[in-house]
Design a protein around this motif. Structure first.
Motif, short mmCIF file in Angstrom:
data_model
loop_
_atom_site.label_atom_id
_atom_site.label_comp_id
_atom_site.label_asym_id
_atom_site.label_seq_id
_atom_site.Cartn_x
_atom_site.Cartn_y
_atom_site.Cartn_z
N GLY A 158 0.73 -1.34 0.04
CA GLY A 158 0.28 0.07 -0.08
C GLY A 158 0.76 1.27 0.11
N HIS A 159 1.78 1.38 1.04
CA HIS A 159 2.59 2.55 0.92
C HIS A 159 3.85 2.41 1.55
CE1 HIS A 159 -0.08 2.94 4.83
NE2 HIS A 159 1.37 3.27 5.00
N ALA A 160 4.69 3.29 1.49
CA ALA A 160 5.98 3.39 2.32
C ALA A 160 6.30 4.75 3.04
CB ALA A 160 7.23 3.13 1.34
N VAL A 161 6.66 4.75 3.90
CA VAL A 161 7.04 5.91 4.88
C VAL A 161 8.50 6.40 5.13
CG1 VAL A 161 6.44 7.18 6.94
CG2 VAL A 161 4.55 6.00 5.80
N ILE A 162 8.94 7.52 4.88
CA ILE A 162 10.35 7.98 4.92
C ILE A 162 10.51 8.87 6.26
CG2 ILE A 162 12.39 9.05 3.81
CD1 ILE A 162 11.71 7.44 1.44
N HIS A 211 -5.27 7.08 0.09
CA HIS A 211 -5.00 8.68 0.60
C HIS A 211 -3.51 8.67 0.44
CE1 HIS A 211 -3.74 11.10 4.07
NE2 HIS A 211 -5.05 11.62 3.56
N HIS A 212 -2.58 7.79 0.91
CA HIS A 212 -1.26 8.05 0.47
C HIS A 212 -0.37 6.80 0.22
CE1 HIS A 212 -1.66 7.09 4.89
NE2 HIS A 212 -0.44 6.50 4.96
N VAL A 213 0.35 6.88 -0.78
CA VAL A 213 1.35 5.85 -1.28
C VAL A 213 2.60 6.20 -0.67
CG1 VAL A 213 2.20 7.12 -3.44
CG2 VAL A 213 1.89 4.52 -3.24
N ASN A 225 10.66 4.75 7.68
CA ASN A 225 9.90 4.49 8.73
C ASN A 225 9.37 3.01 8.75
OD1 ASN A 225 7.01 4.98 10.13
ND2 ASN A 225 8.58 6.10 11.53
N HIS A 226 8.37 2.81 7.76
CA HIS A 226 7.88 1.73 7.71
C HIS A 226 7.35 1.41 6.25
CE1 HIS A 226 4.20 4.16 8.52
NE2 HIS A 226 3.47 3.46 7.80
N VAL A 227 7.23 0.18 5.91
CA VAL A 227 6.24 -0.22 4.71
C VAL A 227 5.09 -0.74 4.97
CG1 VAL A 227 8.20 -0.67 2.94
CG2 VAL A 227 7.53 -2.41 4.78
N SER A 228 3.89 -0.70 4.22
CA SER A 228 2.62 -1.02 4.61
C SER A 228 1.89 -1.85 3.74
CB SER A 228 1.96 0.10 5.04
OG SER A 228 0.62 0.08 5.41
N TYR A 229 1.25 -3.01 3.95
CA TYR A 229 0.51 -3.99 3.26
C TYR A 229 -0.89 -3.85 3.74
CZ TYR A 229 5.06 -5.13 1.67
OH TYR A 229 6.23 -5.18 1.14
N ASP A 267 -1.90 -1.86 12.24
CA ASP A 267 -1.42 -2.55 13.26
C ASP A 267 0.23 -2.94 12.78
OD1 ASP A 267 -1.36 -4.46 15.37
OD2 ASP A 267 -1.73 -6.16 14.32
N TYR A 268 1.22 -2.45 13.65
CA TYR A 268 2.55 -2.33 13.16
C TYR A 268 3.47 -3.50 14.05
CZ TYR A 268 1.71 2.19 11.47
OH TYR A 268 1.11 3.20 10.41
N TRP A 269 4.29 -4.11 13.02
CA TRP A 269 5.28 -5.09 13.55
C TRP A 269 6.63 -4.88 12.91
CZ3 TRP A 269 3.08 -8.97 16.49
CH2 TRP A 269 1.79 -9.15 16.61
N HIS A 277 6.93 -3.29 9.59
CA HIS A 277 5.99 -3.62 8.69
C HIS A 277 4.42 -3.49 9.00
CE1 HIS A 277 9.56 -5.52 7.21
NE2 HIS A 277 8.92 -5.96 5.96
N GLU A 278 3.60 -2.74 8.34
CA GLU A 278 2.33 -2.46 8.58
C GLU A 278 1.13 -3.38 8.16
OE1 GLU A 278 1.02 1.31 7.56
OE2 GLU A 278 -0.85 1.51 8.93
N HIS A 279 0.38 -3.69 8.78
CA HIS A 279 -0.88 -4.15 8.05
C HIS A 279 -2.04 -3.05 8.18
CE1 HIS A 279 -0.23 -8.91 9.22
NE2 HIS A 279 0.12 -8.50 7.79
FE LIG Z 1 1.47 3.44 7.30
#
Ligand SMILES: [Fe+2]
Length: 319
Positions: A158-162, A211-213, A225-229, A267-269, A277-279
């Motif tokens: 879904g997205h990545a956060v820097i 809303h965000h990629v 910061n995280h990647v998200s699925y 939910d973050y792991w 890695h986020e769900h």
């Molecule tokens: Fe996120």
């Protein structure tokens, strides 16, 4: 705003490096990804949607190598290679799934891959009964809802956060090279001109997108910061939470809750090497008529419900 060189279609994958691919695969499998291909020195994990893979791990010292985005055409790859400073040429992707790629380095030094023509696969079977029946009594008349102990059924990336000390410059780079546009910005409570975070989406014109990629958050140093699925729905996210919690109790970082900006249930792991890695499920979806907003940090970064972000989440900046 400058005219972007291209407008990417979506995020494609994260490329990480890890010393032990068995350890990495075990965690990612429990997270709900499925092995696409395993080589001696590379692991390719897929999700339920048709993308060949959404997560790559190369063998070696822990590192974040690159975030990949899908271009709309091969002509866009050529344009990017021609016009972006520091871009590689258009390369053949010599790995499972194939396709072509242009490599870039974004403002903070993070690797960016823009890809096209990567193979797709048959979607994986999922528990669609839970998924699509919703909770309408009529839709599930005479049926029994039973969710077993199992990982989430991850749908797609879904997205990545820097994390970055330079939010404004990072957003400008990403707009110019990837064509992503602002959905919401967050400023410090006591100074409207001090940008704290910026949420940016794919530009698909009238088409509705998440809303965000890509999101950029202010931090003393830069990193991932995280990647998200995206997972199937709230049941799927909660079932996956229980499954991961039973097997990796010390790797849970934050959740379950609902963000304000984007409104995802999250939910973050932490993976075995500390990369977040986020769900998530149920994002706001916007298009070019949705406008752009600015918010105070104390309001914008809050959870609508669930716990607020722990310091360890705010500190995450993996290199
Ligand atoms: Fe996120």
């Amino acid at each position: 705003m400058v005219e972007p060189i291209i407008r990417v279609a979506d995020i494609a994958w994260i490329r990480l490096r890890s010393p032990d691919l068995d350890t990495q695969e075990a965690f990612l499998s429990d997270f709900g990804l499925v092995r696409a291909v395993r080589l001696n020195d590379k692991l390719f994990m897929r999700a339920a949607d048709p993308s060949h893979h959404v997560h790559i791990t190369e063998k070696g010292d822990p590192a974040v190598i690159a975030i990949a985005f899908r271009a709309r055409s091969e002509d866009d790859l050529k344009k990017l290679a021609r016009e972006a400073s520091g871009a590689s040429g258009v390369e053949n992707l010599d790995e499972p799934g194939g396709g072509k790629r242009v490599r870039l380095t974004e403002y903070n030094g993070m690797g960016i891959e823009v890809v096209h023509g990567v193979e797709t696969l048959t979607p994986l079977p999922i528990e669609t009964r839970v998924l699509n029946a919703g909770y309408a009594k009529q839709a599930r008349a005479g049926e029994f809802l039973r969710i077993g102990a199992r990982p989430s059924q991850v749908k797609r990336m879904g997205h990545a956060v820097i994390s970055t000390p330079h939010v404004e410059e990072s957003v400008a780079w990403a707009h110019q090279h990837l064509g992503i546009v602002r959905s919401d910005d967050v400023h410090l409570d006591d100074d409207e001109n001090e940008l704290f975070a910026s949420f940016n989406r794919v530009d698909d014109g009238d088409g509705f997108v998440d809303h965000h990629v890509m999101m950029f958050g202010r931090h003393a140093s830069s990193g991932l910061n995280h990647v998200s699925y995206e997972v199937q729905d709230l049941d799927d996210l909660a079932a996956g939470h229980d499954y991961l919690k039973a097997r990796h109790p010390d790797r849970h970082l934050w959740g379950i809750g609902r963000h304000t900006l984007g409104a995802q249930i999250f939910d973050y792991w932490q993976d075995p090497y500390g990369r977040l890695h986020e769900h998530w499920t149920d994002s706001d979806v916007l298009n070019n008529h949705s406008g752009y907003r600015r918010h105070k940090r104390s309001l914008g970064m809050r959870s609508q419900w669930g716990t607020q972000a722990p310091q360890a989440f705010r500190d995450a900046a993996s290199r």
